[in-house]
Design an enzyme around this catalytic site. Sequence first.
Site, mmCIF file in Angstrom:
data_model
loop_
_atom_site.group_PDB
_atom_site.id
_atom_site.type_symbol
_atom_site.label_atom_id
_atom_site.label_comp_id
_atom_site.label_asym_id
_atom_site.label_seq_id
_atom_site.Cartn_x
_atom_site.Cartn_y
_atom_site.Cartn_z
ATOM 1 N N CYS A 90 0.867 -1.174 0.000
ATOM 2 C CA CYS A 90 0.000 0.000 0.000
ATOM 3 C C CYS A 90 0.906 1.226 0.000
ATOM 4 O O CYS A 90 1.687 1.424 0.941
ATOM 5 C CB CYS A 90 -0.902 -0.014 1.233
ATOM 6 N N GLY A 91 0.807 2.020 -1.055
ATOM 7 C CA GLY A 91 1.698 3.168 -1.201
ATOM 8 C C GLY A 91 1.365 4.284 -0.232
ATOM 9 O O GLY A 91 2.241 4.780 0.482
ATOM 10 N N HIS A 205 -8.223 -4.033 -7.745
ATOM 11 C CA HIS A 205 -8.518 -2.594 -7.792
ATOM 12 C C HIS A 205 -8.825 -2.188 -9.234
ATOM 13 O O HIS A 205 -8.194 -2.692 -10.167
ATOM 14 C CB HIS A 205 -7.312 -1.761 -7.346
ATOM 15 N N ASP A 231 -10.282 5.278 -3.173
ATOM 16 C CA ASP A 231 -9.064 5.835 -2.591
ATOM 17 C C ASP A 231 -9.114 7.355 -2.698
ATOM 18 O O ASP A 231 -9.269 7.897 -3.793
ATOM 19 C CB ASP A 231 -7.849 5.272 -3.351
ATOM 20 N N CYS A 235 -3.397 6.828 -4.949
ATOM 21 C CA CYS A 235 -3.096 5.396 -4.818
ATOM 22 C C CYS A 235 -1.651 5.101 -5.262
ATOM 23 O O CYS A 235 -1.339 5.120 -6.464
ATOM 24 C CB CYS A 235 -4.081 4.544 -5.620
ATOM 25 N N GLY A 236 -0.831 4.778 -4.271
ATOM 26 C CA GLY A 236 0.586 4.538 -4.565
ATOM 27 C C GLY A 236 0.807 3.316 -5.442
ATOM 28 O O GLY A 236 1.605 3.363 -6.397
ATOM 29 N N THR A 237 0.102 2.224 -5.133
ATOM 30 C CA THR A 237 0.284 1.020 -5.952
ATOM 31 C C THR A 237 -0.393 1.206 -7.315
ATOM 32 O O THR A 237 0.090 0.703 -8.331
ATOM 33 C CB THR A 237 -0.238 -0.239 -5.227
HETATM 34 O O1 PYC Z 1 -1.860 3.788 -1.947
HETATM 35 O O2 PYC Z 1 -1.380 1.794 -2.716
HETATM 36 C C1 PYC Z 1 -2.145 2.586 -2.193
HETATM 37 C C2 PYC Z 1 -3.478 2.109 -1.788
HETATM 38 C C3 PYC Z 1 -4.020 0.880 -2.010
HETATM 39 C C4 PYC Z 1 -5.294 0.896 -1.456
HETATM 40 C C5 PYC Z 1 -5.508 2.144 -0.910
HETATM 41 N N1 PYC Z 1 -4.383 2.869 -1.118
#
Ligand code: PYC
Length: 309
Positions: A90-91, A205, A231, A235-237
């Site tokens: 999770c980013g 996702h 999100d 969303c980092g990923t």
């Molecule tokens: O930031 O990777 C992310 C993430 C995944 C689900 C919610 N945020």
Amino acid sequence: MPTKTIRVIDSHTAGEPTRVIVSGGPDLGTGPISERLERFRRDFDHFRSAVVNEPRGSDVVVGALLCEPTDPTCAAGVIFFNNVGYLGMCGHGTIGVVETLHHLGKIGKGVHRLETPVGLVTATLNEDQTVTVENVESHRTAKAVTIQVPGHGSVTGDVAWGGNWFFLVSESAVPLKLGRVEELTTFAWAIRQAVNAQGYPEVDHVELFGPAIEPGAHSRNFVLCPGRAYDRSPCGTGTSAKLACLAADGKLQEGDVWVQESIIGSTFRGSYRHQGSAVIPTITGRAYVNADSTQILHESDPFCWGIRG
Ligand code: PYC
């Protein structure tokens, strides 16, 4: 009736909340973080629900359990979870964990390594308090897959891994406006069902893209998470998966910056370096700690372990 307490620290990264379990969480033993995640899922799933679900949390909260790392040179091991289950990486959550560890006085500015169930990530706490995450290797597995989405017609997107599995749709048929999140959620959920019914069971996702609004941003997104919450951050990923697609299409060169804007207008800066046919993405964002509290789990509370579907 016995009462248990859990210390949690809440933060948000670009609007998306992270709740870090600092103490009082389940003892998952030793061994690789991926094995500890399986133990969490098998034996302690009620803890996951207690911490992030109502009445203590909400569908939006992403939890993070800090664990002793297997490699002592790492700052921590971390297992991310949400309202319905567990995340590989999770980013936004990693940025929140780093800000939380700094808030606790456990780390200073500089480079730190964290173990996650899907691999090692490096996080740099920068002088300006932003955090730069070097994510796990990311790649695209399928380009321009067209699926039939009941009620919405044909939709084309890419399947890519950025620490979680994404279906990325370049031009959302529904405008990416905060006032349209209900429609966007229905649309993205229908896409997810359709993709997973057609041989892409791994997609958890869905990421819809449209033109940027914020100055300096390259694109705006709407990301629907596995528990049907969207999100608030870019969303980092998801941004990592996007970078893998941009790299594969030759639309972004190694080292160039991609500014990804979220549905609420917050941004992450991303770039990548090549690693064989995949990429190593780097994501920068900022988190703010907003609560340091003790959760009380009273066994006689009928909703002690959260409201679960
Ligand atoms: O930031 O990777 C992310 C993430 C995944 C689900 C919610 N945020």
